[in-house]
Design a protein around this motif. Structure first.
Motif, PDB file in Angstrom:
ATOM      1  N   ALA B 396       0.861  -1.366   0.060  1.00  0.00           N
ATOM      2  CA  ALA B 396      -0.001  -0.170  -0.062  1.00  0.00           C
ATOM      3  C   ALA B 396       0.792   1.141  -0.057  1.00  0.00           C
ATOM      4  N   THR B 397       2.094   1.245  -0.690  1.00  0.00           N
ATOM      5  CA  THR B 397       2.910   2.278  -0.655  1.00  0.00           C
ATOM      6  C   THR B 397       2.198   3.572  -1.578  1.00  0.00           C
ATOM      7  N   PRO B 398       1.951   4.785  -1.107  1.00  0.00           N
ATOM      8  CA  PRO B 398       1.102   5.621  -1.534  1.00  0.00           C
ATOM      9  C   PRO B 398       2.041   6.570  -2.556  1.00  0.00           C
ATOM     10  N   ASN B 399       2.487   5.928  -3.635  1.00  0.00           N
ATOM     11  CA  ASN B 399       3.482   6.582  -4.533  1.00  0.00           C
ATOM     12  C   ASN B 399       3.396   6.617  -6.133  1.00  0.00           C
ATOM     13  N   ILE B 400       2.294   6.329  -6.363  1.00  0.00           N
ATOM     14  CA  ILE B 400       2.052   6.262  -7.833  1.00  0.00           C
ATOM     15  C   ILE B 400       2.215   7.466  -8.606  1.00  0.00           C
ATOM     16  N   GLY B 401       3.124   7.482  -9.587  1.00  0.00           N
ATOM     17  CA  GLY B 401       3.498   8.760 -10.258  1.00  0.00           C
ATOM     18  C   GLY B 401       4.605   9.669  -9.477  1.00  0.00           C
ATOM     19  N   LEU B 402       4.923   9.431  -8.288  1.00  0.00           N
ATOM     20  CA  LEU B 402       5.630  10.276  -7.588  1.00  0.00           C
ATOM     21  C   LEU B 402       7.119   9.906  -7.743  1.00  0.00           C
ATOM     22  N   ILE B 403       7.894  10.684  -7.234  1.00  0.00           N
ATOM     23  CA  ILE B 403       9.408  10.478  -7.342  1.00  0.00           C
ATOM     24  C   ILE B 403      10.015   9.049  -6.880  1.00  0.00           C
ATOM     25  N   THR B 404       9.283   8.477  -6.005  1.00  0.00           N
ATOM     26  CA  THR B 404       9.827   6.976  -5.537  1.00  0.00           C
ATOM     27  C   THR B 404       9.139   6.045  -6.509  1.00  0.00           C
ATOM     28  N   ASP B 405       8.293   6.506  -7.242  1.00  0.00           N
ATOM     29  CA  ASP B 405       7.805   5.270  -8.208  1.00  0.00           C
ATOM     30  C   ASP B 405       8.644   5.094  -9.649  1.00  0.00           C
ATOM     31  N   THR B 406       9.797   4.739  -9.117  1.00  0.00           N
ATOM     32  CA  THR B 406      11.160   4.661 -10.146  1.00  0.00           C
ATOM     33  C   THR B 406      10.783   3.531 -11.085  1.00  0.00           C
ATOM     34  N   ILE B 407      11.333   3.669 -12.322  1.00  0.00           N
ATOM     35  CA  ILE B 407      11.354   2.536 -13.210  1.00  0.00           C
ATOM     36  C   ILE B 407      12.827   2.182 -13.235  1.00  0.00           C
ATOM     37  N   CYS B 408      13.310   0.830 -13.160  1.00  0.00           N
ATOM     38  CA  CYS B 408      14.736   0.446 -12.706  1.00  0.00           C
ATOM     39  C   CYS B 408      14.782  -0.801 -13.573  1.00  0.00           C
ATOM     40  N   CYS B 409      16.087  -0.963 -14.383  1.00  0.00           N
ATOM     41  CA  CYS B 409      16.275  -2.196 -14.845  1.00  0.00           C
ATOM     42  C   CYS B 409      17.094  -3.143 -13.918  1.00  0.00           C
ATOM     43  N   PRO B 410      17.380  -4.334 -14.021  1.00  0.00           N
ATOM     44  CA  PRO B 410      18.027  -5.079 -13.073  1.00  0.00           C
ATOM     45  C   PRO B 410      19.734  -4.678 -12.819  1.00  0.00           C
ATOM     46  N   GLY B 411      20.035  -3.918 -13.888  1.00  0.00           N
ATOM     47  CA  GLY B 411      21.418  -3.595 -13.616  1.00  0.00           C
ATOM     48  C   GLY B 411      22.384  -4.582 -13.186  1.00  0.00           C
ATOM     49  N   MET B 412      23.410  -4.068 -12.711  1.00  0.00           N
ATOM     50  CA  MET B 412      24.585  -5.070 -12.275  1.00  0.00           C
ATOM     51  C   MET B 412      24.519  -6.227 -11.391  1.00  0.00           C
ATOM     52  N   ASP B 413      23.076  -6.139 -10.436  1.00  0.00           N
ATOM     53  CA  ASP B 413      22.890  -7.079  -9.558  1.00  0.00           C
ATOM     54  C   ASP B 413      22.625  -8.379 -10.352  1.00  0.00           C
ATOM     55  N   TYR B 414      22.152  -8.338 -11.652  1.00  0.00           N
ATOM     56  CA  TYR B 414      21.718  -9.419 -12.238  1.00  0.00           C
ATOM     57  C   TYR B 414      22.193  -9.702 -13.871  1.00  0.00           C
ATOM     58  N   CYS B 415      22.437  -8.519 -14.507  1.00  0.00           N
ATOM     59  CA  CYS B 415      22.250  -8.366 -15.895  1.00  0.00           C
ATOM     60  C   CYS B 415      24.106  -8.241 -16.118  1.00  0.00           C
ATOM     61  N   ALA B 416      24.201  -9.273 -17.162  1.00  0.00           N
ATOM     62  CA  ALA B 416      25.507  -9.567 -17.517  1.00  0.00           C
ATOM     63  C   ALA B 416      26.312  -8.306 -18.202  1.00  0.00           C
ATOM     64  N   LEU B 417      25.674  -7.373 -18.836  1.00  0.00           N
ATOM     65  CA  LEU B 417      25.741  -6.616 -19.722  1.00  0.00           C
ATOM     66  C   LEU B 417      25.983  -5.003 -18.852  1.00  0.00           C
ATOM     67  N   ALA B 418      25.482  -5.210 -18.011  1.00  0.00           N
ATOM     68  CA  ALA B 418      25.492  -3.814 -16.923  1.00  0.00           C
ATOM     69  C   ALA B 418      26.719  -3.375 -16.881  1.00  0.00           C
ATOM     70  N   THR B 419      26.809  -1.796 -16.804  1.00  0.00           N
ATOM     71  CA  THR B 419      28.300  -1.080 -16.500  1.00  0.00           C
ATOM     72  C   THR B 419      28.047  -0.783 -15.186  1.00  0.00           C
ATOM     73  N   ALA B 420      26.887  -0.639 -14.362  1.00  0.00           N
ATOM     74  CA  ALA B 420      26.653  -0.134 -13.014  1.00  0.00           C
ATOM     75  C   ALA B 420      25.532  -0.683 -12.629  1.00  0.00           C
ATOM     76  N   ARG B 421      25.465  -0.629 -11.216  1.00  0.00           N
ATOM     77  CA  ARG B 421      24.081  -1.139 -10.440  1.00  0.00           C
ATOM     78  C   ARG B 421      23.019  -0.108 -10.535  1.00  0.00           C
ATOM     79  N   SER B 422      21.780  -0.443 -10.692  1.00  0.00           N
ATOM     80  CA  SER B 422      20.741   0.350 -10.784  1.00  0.00           C
ATOM     81  C   SER B 422      19.706   0.336  -9.594  1.00  0.00           C
ATOM     82  N   ILE B 423      19.653  -1.100  -9.123  1.00  0.00           N
ATOM     83  CA  ILE B 423      18.587  -1.283  -8.018  1.00  0.00           C
ATOM     84  C   ILE B 423      19.207  -0.244  -6.771  1.00  0.00           C
ATOM     85  N   PRO B 424      20.107  -0.629  -6.336  1.00  0.00           N
ATOM     86  CA  PRO B 424      20.470   0.476  -5.332  1.00  0.00           C
ATOM     87  C   PRO B 424      20.571   1.778  -5.183  1.00  0.00           C
TER      88      PRO B 424
END
Ligand code: SF4
Lengths: 150, 546
Positions: B396-424
């Motif tokens: 029930a996080t009230p943040n749809i459309g707000l600054i914390t409603d980020t879109i984020c790829c898996p990044g370095m934590d999972y992805c072999a192609l990543a150049t940096a982390r994104s989730i953190p």
């Protein structure tokens, strides 16, 4: 190498020649010509009204027109890489745009998993290694004729 | 919701068998990894940094409670107890083992699901507005059209080995929630003198060279949809570049030829190849539409009751939208709490949510491309009740459309192609701005984060885009401003030199300060301020060394 279609297999009936090997005496009907040969002999083929087999690579353009196709009894499209999907469109184009009725054959780097797609796009036959025949036919069995496309 | 026909069932079952054969051939060495790769990709199986990743299709983002429970079961049995909802309305499992995959596909097929064409150089899962069929302003429901396209594109014999992946999105509204302008083909249902048809856009995309799609057709009659799509795909398959993977998308072809020339090719193919059997007749269309009717909704309260609970009211303000039926609401379930990577849901949450959907929303759930979930039809009188239940499972996080409603790829934590982390980074933002009134004060703002130039986190179209880079072994982050994936789509502009991870939050703070200082009315959002004042003021603030 053998040639297979949906139900039967046979030996390759055409002899493939290296570019320079085309002498005056070569019987064009029994050879698999490439685009180089085709350009050389096109006039003769038209004049003598003979029917030939032609091989093109997946990265080559179809350079002939509707008129030429009358003299081509078989077009072999050679996949340089099985990931290159252009021959599927090329075959469709031959069938639908040029209304080509002769044989279309696939050769080169192709996977048995592509057999059904090839047949559905207008190919009739494939050239494969004899030892791979079982896998090819086995994969054909997955084809139950149910498709989403007409 | 769409229900499989006998043909659908057989086709999916057949694919499971076929894939098992492919896995066996791979394990026995009959197929090389290079040969196996496109085959497994066509079945949604990627090789990631640590393990395989299986991407399961959720066609146009629509799920039943039964399907969601099965996804929970798969997460527990074959993965680590969670799944990750993606920016194309699919779900990914990050830890399946190759020999298990045929079995997973079989489990999926039991609930009419599959992983077909969720990756590889073919036509991918069709995505749609997540509010399809729910809003008053909609011209027509896009989901039946997605289903029609899904069928046509599945195992298309001609288009299974394209130069590169191919994504199609459909919307039925002028407000674009499906990001159609950054898809290879974007379709918008429009009305022209009483007739409904499609406005067709082509050549949008993100990745290392982002493009906004260009319009190729002002009005395409419904009956011609498939023939026209086929004409575009034929053109692309024939002329798209295959010499360089980074130049293989249709956007590059379009850009090299120019829209006019490209259109000529398409129109020519449309004329020459149009197949009578692909023309959609009224009864076919009508039959598909039958699956997408609203459930039987009953009369009730006109408004969601105002309960005196500030947490509830915050959530209601932010996450509850009006339904086209006046007595119902649409509930957006945020998957952006500060406890989990964006888009992740645990199997426990999935199961509970499936129960909640059964209890309150006709067993229906939707996935948004912004990696949240939707409960589409909830009676106004029960909104408070449902909030309590969502609260219990931390949804029930009230943040749809707000600054914390980020879109984020898996990044370095999972992805072999990543150049940096994104989730953190996303988690830092969520932590930093967790105060609701602070977020509310900032207003609508989309932050999108990618772990490398491939842009799976859509950073180009973030109002604030963050791109992770590697600079001599250290993670750095480049910021772009002013991007948007909505109807006013635009590619963000790079603000200047990138920031170290340590300095990144400070930079975002400064950007927010500039925005707040420059807004001229209370509700003016970030994008509007940016468009008005331009990038210069932001640059000055970010690089003035004060
Ligand atoms: S943007 Fe890069 S890091 Fe992120 S998922 Fe895509 S390829 Fe991986």
């Amino acid at each position: 190498m053998i040639i297979i279609d949906k139900i039967s297999e046979r030996k390759n009936e055409f002899i493939e020649l290296p570019d320079e090997k085309l002498s005056k005496k070569t019987s064009l009907e029994n050879c698999l010509l490439n685009l180089f040969h085709w350009k050389e002999k096109k006039k003769e083929i038209h004049e003598k009204k003979i029917k030939v087999a032609l091989k093109i690579n997946s990265d080559e353009e179809l350079i002939f027109g509707e008129n030429d196709l009358r003299y081509i009894k078989m077009i072999q499209i050679n996949f340089l890489n099985f990931k290159d999907g252009r021959p599927f469109t090329l075959a469709k184009k031959l069938r639908k745009k040029f209304l080509y009725k002769g044989e279309i054959r696939a050769s080169g780097n192709i996977l048995p998993d592509q057999f059904v797609f090839l047949l559905r796009c207008g190919f009739d036959t494939v050239e494969i290694k004899e030892m791979e025949k079982d896998t090819w036919l086995e994969l054909l069995e997955f084809d139950d004729g149910l498709y989403y496309q007409p | 919701m769409y229900k499989y026909s006998e043909i659908d069932k057989k086709i999916v079952a057949n694919r499971v068998k076929q894939f098992k054969n492919q896995v066996d051939r791979r394990l026995s060495g009959k197929l090389t990894e290079d040969e196996f790769k496109p085959l497994r990709l066509m079945n949604g199986l990627y090789l990631q940094l640590h393990a395989y990743m299986l991407r399961v299709a959720i066609p146009y983002g629509e799920l039943s409670s039964k399907q969601l429970r099965q996804l929970a079961f798969i997460a527990d049995k074959y993965d680590r107890g969670y799944g990750h909802f993606t920016t194309r309305q699919n779900i990914q499992f990050n830890w399946p083992k190759l020999p298990d995959v045929p079995e997973i596909l079989e489990e999926l097929s039991k609930v009419e699901m599959h992983a077909i064409q969720t990756s590889g150089n073919c036509i991918r899962n069709i995505s749609a507005d997540h509010l399809a069929g729910l809003t008053i302003e909609e011209i027509e429901d896009p989901r039946p059209w997605c289903e029609i396209i899904r069928k046509w594109s599945t195992f298309h014999p001609e288009f299974s080995f394209l130069p590169r992946k191919f994504k199609i999105a459909v919307t039925g509204c002028s407000e674009d929630r499906a990001a159609i302008l950054v898809h290879d083909i974007g379709l918008r249902l429009i009305k022209d003198k009483g007739d409904i048809g499609f406005e067709v856009f082509v050549g949008g995309g993100q990745g290392r060279s982002p493009y906004i799609a260009k319009k190729i057709k002002n009005f395409l009659p419904k009956k011609d949809l498939l023939n026209y799509l086929e004409a575009i795909l034929t053109t692309y398959n024939q002329l798209g570049r295959r010499d360089n993977i980074y130049k293989a998308r249709i956007k590059i072809l379009l850009n090299e030829l120019g829209i006019e020339k490209f259109k000529e090719f398409v129109e020519e193919n449309f004329k020459r190849f149009s197949n009578k059997k692909l023309i959609l007749d009224k009864s076919t269309i009508k039959n598909i539409f039958k699956f997408f009717k609203l459930p039987s909704l009953k009369p009730g309260l006109e408004k969601v009751p105002e309960i005196k609970n500030s947490l509830f009211l915050e959530w209601k303000n932010q996450n509850v939208l009006p339904h086209k039926h006046p007595n119902y609401s649409i509930i957006l379930v945020s998957l952006k709490s500060n406890e989990k990577p964006p888009g992740d849901a645990s199997s426990i949450q999935m199961r509970k949510l499936a129960d909640i959907a059964d209890k309150y929303s006709f067993g229906e759930i939707r996935v948004t491309h912004e990696q949240n979930l939707v409960l589409p039809h909830v009676e106004n009188s029960r909104v408070y009740e449902i909030w309590n239940e969502l609260l219990n499972i931390n949804l029930a996080t009230p943040n749809i459309g707000l600054i914390t409603d980020t879109i984020c790829c898996p990044g370095m934590d999972y992805c072999a192609l990543a150049t940096a982390r994104s989730i953190p980074i996303s988690q830092k933002i969520t932590d930093h701005f967790k105060n609701y009134s602070h977020q509310k004060e900032i207003g609508d703002l989309k932050i999108k984060i990618s772990g490398c130039i491939n842009a799976c986190g859509h950073h180009h179209v973030g109002n604030i885009g963050i791109l992770g880079l590697d600079r001599k072994g250290k993670e750095f982050y480049q910021i772009t401003l002013g991007g948007s994936a909505k109807e006013n789509a635009s590619i963000g502009q790079i603000v200047g030199p990138s920031f170290s991870e340590k300095d990144l939050m400070g930079a975002i703070e400064k950007i927010i300060k500039v925005y707040k200082k420059n807004k001229i009315y209370e509700k003016e959002d970030f994008l509007s301020v940016f468009k008005r004042i331009g990038i210069k003021k932001f640059k000055e603030k970010l690089y003035d060394n004060n």
